[in-house]
Enzyme design. Sequence first.
Site, mmCIF file in Angstrom:
data_model
loop_
_atom_site.group_PDB
_atom_site.id
_atom_site.type_symbol
_atom_site.label_atom_id
_atom_site.label_comp_id
_atom_site.label_asym_id
_atom_site.label_seq_id
_atom_site.Cartn_x
_atom_site.Cartn_y
_atom_site.Cartn_z
ATOM 1 N N HIS A 8 0.811 -1.222 0.000
ATOM 2 C CA HIS A 8 0.000 0.000 0.000
ATOM 3 C C HIS A 8 0.845 1.273 0.000
ATOM 4 O O HIS A 8 0.325 2.360 0.214
ATOM 5 C CB HIS A 8 -0.969 0.003 1.186
ATOM 6 C CG HIS A 8 -2.074 -1.018 1.049
ATOM 7 N ND1 HIS A 8 -2.835 -1.465 2.100
ATOM 8 C CD2 HIS A 8 -2.533 -1.691 -0.043
ATOM 9 C CE1 HIS A 8 -3.714 -2.357 1.667
ATOM 10 N NE2 HIS A 8 -3.547 -2.522 0.372
ATOM 11 N N CYS A 40 10.199 18.438 -10.913
ATOM 12 C CA CYS A 40 9.567 19.328 -11.895
ATOM 13 C C CYS A 40 8.631 20.359 -11.271
ATOM 14 O O CYS A 40 7.963 21.109 -11.989
ATOM 15 C CB CYS A 40 8.825 18.502 -12.946
ATOM 16 S SG CYS A 40 7.275 17.806 -12.358
ATOM 17 N N SER A 58 -7.673 -6.902 9.590
ATOM 18 C CA SER A 58 -9.099 -7.251 9.673
ATOM 19 C C SER A 58 -9.536 -8.027 8.442
ATOM 20 O O SER A 58 -10.568 -8.689 8.454
ATOM 21 C CB SER A 58 -9.934 -5.975 9.787
ATOM 22 O OG SER A 58 -9.798 -5.211 8.597
ATOM 23 N N PRO A 86 -6.357 -10.185 18.162
ATOM 24 C CA PRO A 86 -7.281 -10.366 19.296
ATOM 25 C C PRO A 86 -8.715 -10.625 18.839
ATOM 26 O O PRO A 86 -9.515 -11.200 19.581
ATOM 27 C CB PRO A 86 -7.197 -9.052 20.077
ATOM 28 C CG PRO A 86 -6.222 -8.191 19.386
ATOM 29 C CD PRO A 86 -5.696 -8.876 18.169
HETATM 30 P P1 NAD Z 1 -7.750 -2.613 10.082
HETATM 31 O O1 NAD Z 1 -7.746 -1.315 10.830
HETATM 32 O O2 NAD Z 1 -8.848 -2.905 9.160
HETATM 33 O O3 NAD Z 1 -7.698 -3.815 11.142
HETATM 34 C C1 NAD Z 1 -6.769 -3.826 12.184
HETATM 35 C C2 NAD Z 1 -6.788 -5.211 12.793
HETATM 36 O O4 NAD Z 1 -5.788 -5.272 13.795
HETATM 37 C C3 NAD Z 1 -8.111 -5.578 13.462
HETATM 38 O O5 NAD Z 1 -8.533 -6.846 13.001
HETATM 39 C C4 NAD Z 1 -7.762 -5.627 14.951
HETATM 40 O O6 NAD Z 1 -8.492 -6.645 15.645
HETATM 41 C C5 NAD Z 1 -6.290 -5.977 14.895
HETATM 42 N N1 NAD Z 1 -5.510 -5.560 16.060
HETATM 43 C C6 NAD Z 1 -5.715 -4.487 16.881
HETATM 44 N N2 NAD Z 1 -4.771 -4.448 17.833
HETATM 45 C C7 NAD Z 1 -3.944 -5.504 17.617
HETATM 46 C C8 NAD Z 1 -2.760 -5.994 18.242
HETATM 47 N N3 NAD Z 1 -2.246 -5.385 19.320
HETATM 48 N N4 NAD Z 1 -2.182 -7.112 17.764
HETATM 49 C C9 NAD Z 1 -2.692 -7.739 16.683
HETATM 50 N N5 NAD Z 1 -3.792 -7.320 16.032
HETATM 51 C C10 NAD Z 1 -4.411 -6.214 16.488
HETATM 52 O O7 NAD Z 1 -6.312 -2.724 9.398
HETATM 53 P P2 NAD Z 1 -5.863 -3.420 8.030
HETATM 54 O O8 NAD Z 1 -6.463 -4.761 7.929
HETATM 55 O O9 NAD Z 1 -4.401 -3.250 7.973
HETATM 56 O O10 NAD Z 1 -6.510 -2.531 6.901
HETATM 57 C C11 NAD Z 1 -6.437 -1.115 7.008
HETATM 58 C C12 NAD Z 1 -5.833 -0.404 5.832
HETATM 59 O O11 NAD Z 1 -5.449 0.885 6.276
HETATM 60 C C13 NAD Z 1 -4.590 -1.011 5.295
HETATM 61 O O12 NAD Z 1 -4.733 -1.005 3.936
HETATM 62 C C14 NAD Z 1 -3.425 -0.092 5.680
HETATM 63 O O13 NAD Z 1 -2.686 0.267 4.534
HETATM 64 C C15 NAD Z 1 -4.069 1.163 6.168
HETATM 65 N N6 NAD Z 1 -3.584 1.602 7.521
HETATM 66 C C16 NAD Z 1 -2.258 1.552 7.806
HETATM 67 C C17 NAD Z 1 -1.814 1.919 9.073
HETATM 68 C C18 NAD Z 1 -0.343 1.836 9.368
HETATM 69 O O14 NAD Z 1 0.469 1.961 8.461
HETATM 70 N N7 NAD Z 1 0.032 1.590 10.632
HETATM 71 C C19 NAD Z 1 -2.714 2.375 10.033
HETATM 72 C C20 NAD Z 1 -4.075 2.434 9.687
HETATM 73 C C21 NAD Z 1 -4.483 2.033 8.423
HETATM 74 ZN ZN ZN Z 2 7.554 15.799 -11.246
#
Ligand code: NAD
Ligand code: ZN
Length: 233
Positions: A117, A148, A187, A212
Amino acid sequence: MINQQLITKIKSAKRVAVLTGAGISAESGIPTFRGAGGYWRNYRAEDLATPEAFARDPKLIWEWYAMRMQVCLDAKPNPGHEVVAKMESYFPEFLLVTQNVDNLHPRAGNTKLVEIHGNIFTARCTSCQKKFKMESIPKQIPVQCNFCNSLARPHIVWFGESYDLKLLQIARNFLLESDLLFIIGTSGQVGVPVQLASEAISHGSYAIEINPENSTISNLVNMHFANSSGEIL
Ligand code: NAD
Ligand code: ZN
């Protein structure tokens, strides 16, 4: 419960893949998208992380990204990131596929990784398409291209945008031939990464999920640790 079967699996694994999502960074204090704390100035991430939102108001989107960059800079890799970094030298073949853009995996030391991503510290020109790194919070907003001077955008795959097919292919090729797959803190609501994981499982990869809560892939995995990733890893 750690059992003998799992220990044997891990010790004998040759080709190991890890798929991470926002959950692995939760213990570093970076809010997940769908968890609590995902709101900013009454906007939802889903409404800001789109090409339409950027076209409407590039300054607003860059302000949001500058705020998120600050959160990432203030955060440190947690024990979960550190263990995933160590896996790289432990297993003969290894690839990390992350959905995270926060730069915490590279900071923890992972080099064999695919950021499907993008990365919040990389910008891309909307005109010449060149990419460039931002080491700190941009002083001028919206950010302009280093080459540019045209308008630049965050190098992030936004909602509704397509993936970099080369990166996707690298991730898919590795996952499909992996013998062990960790699925951590996602998720599974974003379809493409979880599709890769489910294909890997149907090709025979042994899947261990750490989250979790249940995800959209929990019913397919071989083992699910319903705890935080820092603790379990
Ligand atoms: P999501 O927010 O949809 O889901 C997060 C998941 O993490 C949930 O299922 C939750 O139960 C779990 N979780 C929460 N705390 C946890 C822990 N301590 N240990 C393990 N699991 C835990 O996130 P996603 O599935 O990554 O999708 C979200 C999208 O948003 C992605 O495409 C990502 O690129 C982007 N995003 C990135 C960040 C980052 O770079 N840190 C932050 C937010 C969103
Ligand atoms: Zn450029």
